[in-house]
Design a protein around this motif. Structure first.
Motif, mmCIF file in Angstrom:
data_model
loop_
_atom_site.group_PDB
_atom_site.id
_atom_site.type_symbol
_atom_site.label_atom_id
_atom_site.label_comp_id
_atom_site.label_asym_id
_atom_site.label_seq_id
_atom_site.Cartn_x
_atom_site.Cartn_y
_atom_site.Cartn_z
ATOM 1 N N LYS A 143 7.923 9.621 -3.939
ATOM 2 C CA LYS A 143 7.176 8.421 -4.357
ATOM 3 C C LYS A 143 8.013 7.408 -5.128
ATOM 4 C CE LYS A 143 2.333 9.815 -4.747
ATOM 5 N NZ LYS A 143 1.720 8.646 -4.115
ATOM 6 N N LEU A 144 8.973 7.876 -5.903
ATOM 7 C CA LEU A 144 9.612 7.015 -6.888
ATOM 8 C C LEU A 144 10.903 6.395 -6.382
ATOM 9 C CD1 LEU A 144 9.068 9.254 -10.032
ATOM 10 C CD2 LEU A 144 7.604 7.422 -9.141
ATOM 11 N N TYR A 145 11.161 5.162 -6.802
ATOM 12 C CA TYR A 145 12.434 4.516 -6.483
ATOM 13 C C TYR A 145 13.402 4.600 -7.657
ATOM 14 C CZ TYR A 145 16.008 1.402 -4.908
ATOM 15 O OH TYR A 145 17.229 0.910 -4.527
ATOM 16 N N SER A 191 9.181 3.772 -11.463
ATOM 17 C CA SER A 191 8.797 2.670 -10.589
ATOM 18 C C SER A 191 8.676 3.144 -9.148
ATOM 19 C CB SER A 191 9.831 1.555 -10.674
ATOM 20 O OG SER A 191 9.507 0.507 -9.780
ATOM 21 N N LEU A 192 7.640 2.660 -8.477
ATOM 22 C CA LEU A 192 7.431 2.996 -7.073
ATOM 23 C C LEU A 192 8.276 2.149 -6.139
ATOM 24 C CD1 LEU A 192 3.536 3.182 -7.130
ATOM 25 C CD2 LEU A 192 5.114 5.114 -7.131
ATOM 26 N N THR A 193 8.724 1.023 -6.624
ATOM 27 C CA THR A 193 9.442 0.085 -5.771
ATOM 28 C C THR A 193 10.810 -0.230 -6.361
ATOM 29 O OG1 THR A 193 8.663 -1.904 -6.905
ATOM 30 C CG2 THR A 193 7.212 -0.970 -5.229
ATOM 31 N N SER A 194 11.591 -1.013 -5.633
ATOM 32 C CA SER A 194 12.933 -1.370 -6.081
ATOM 33 C C SER A 194 12.948 -2.550 -7.038
ATOM 34 C CB SER A 194 13.803 -1.692 -4.864
ATOM 35 O OG SER A 194 13.275 -2.808 -4.172
ATOM 36 N N HIS A 243 8.261 -3.915 -14.980
ATOM 37 C CA HIS A 243 7.927 -3.587 -13.594
ATOM 38 C C HIS A 243 7.927 -2.090 -13.328
ATOM 39 C CE1 HIS A 243 7.775 -7.767 -12.470
ATOM 40 N NE2 HIS A 243 8.849 -7.959 -13.187
ATOM 41 N N TYR A 244 7.781 -1.316 -14.378
ATOM 42 C CA TYR A 244 7.615 0.113 -14.190
ATOM 43 C C TYR A 244 6.123 0.427 -14.133
ATOM 44 C CZ TYR A 244 12.556 1.004 -14.616
ATOM 45 O OH TYR A 244 13.903 1.034 -14.383
ATOM 46 N N HIS A 245 5.771 1.298 -13.186
ATOM 47 C CA HIS A 245 4.361 1.542 -12.910
ATOM 48 C C HIS A 245 3.767 2.654 -13.775
ATOM 49 C CE1 HIS A 245 6.023 -0.257 -9.185
ATOM 50 N NE2 HIS A 245 4.862 -0.886 -9.176
#
Length: 128
Positions: free
Chosen positions: A30-32, A99-102, A114-116
């Motif tokens: 899940k994680l980037y 984070s889920l994204t880059s 921007h960390y989820h």
């Protein structure tokens, strides 16, 4: 939802070492990226180190370069922060963030915006 649980904080004297751990309920699937950030009373949150899950790229704040090392064990779903040569100014609550994204990484990796997902924090106290 990804749960993050930090551990390993404590009280040490100047020059001492601690290793923080962050156990994640989900990891490589899940994680980037993940990061360690700190917040001291009355101060803004600041990032210390970040790492990308797919390829282990790392980034450090200037204040911790050469003293802190971020690492991960994907099989154990655990993030680490080895902290050496600790100083009183390192005293803070330390948080693990994922984070889920880059996006967080593309923006430098050390900003928290921007960390989820966030852990509850672990206290580090360094006395002189």
């Amino acid at each position: 939802q990804v749960q993050l649980v930090e551990s390993g904080g404590g009280s040490v004297h100047t020059g001492g070492s601690l290793r923080l751990s962050c156990s994640a309920s989900e990891y490589a699937s899940k994680l980037y990226s993940l990061a360690w950030l700190r917040q001291a009373p009355g101060k803004e949150r600041e990032g210390d180190a970040a790492i990308t899950v797919p390829d282990d790229n790392t980034v450090y704040a200037d204040s911790v370069k050469g003293r802190f090392t971020i690492a991960q064990d994907k099989a154990k779903k655990t993030l680490y922060l080895q902290m050496n040569s600790l100083k009183p100014e390192d005293t803070a609550m330390y948080y693990c963030a994922a984070s889920l994204t880059s996006l967080a990484w593309m923006l430098g990796g050390l900003g928290g915006a921007h960390y989820h997902y966030w852990g509850q924090g672990t206290q580090v106290t360094v006395s002189s």
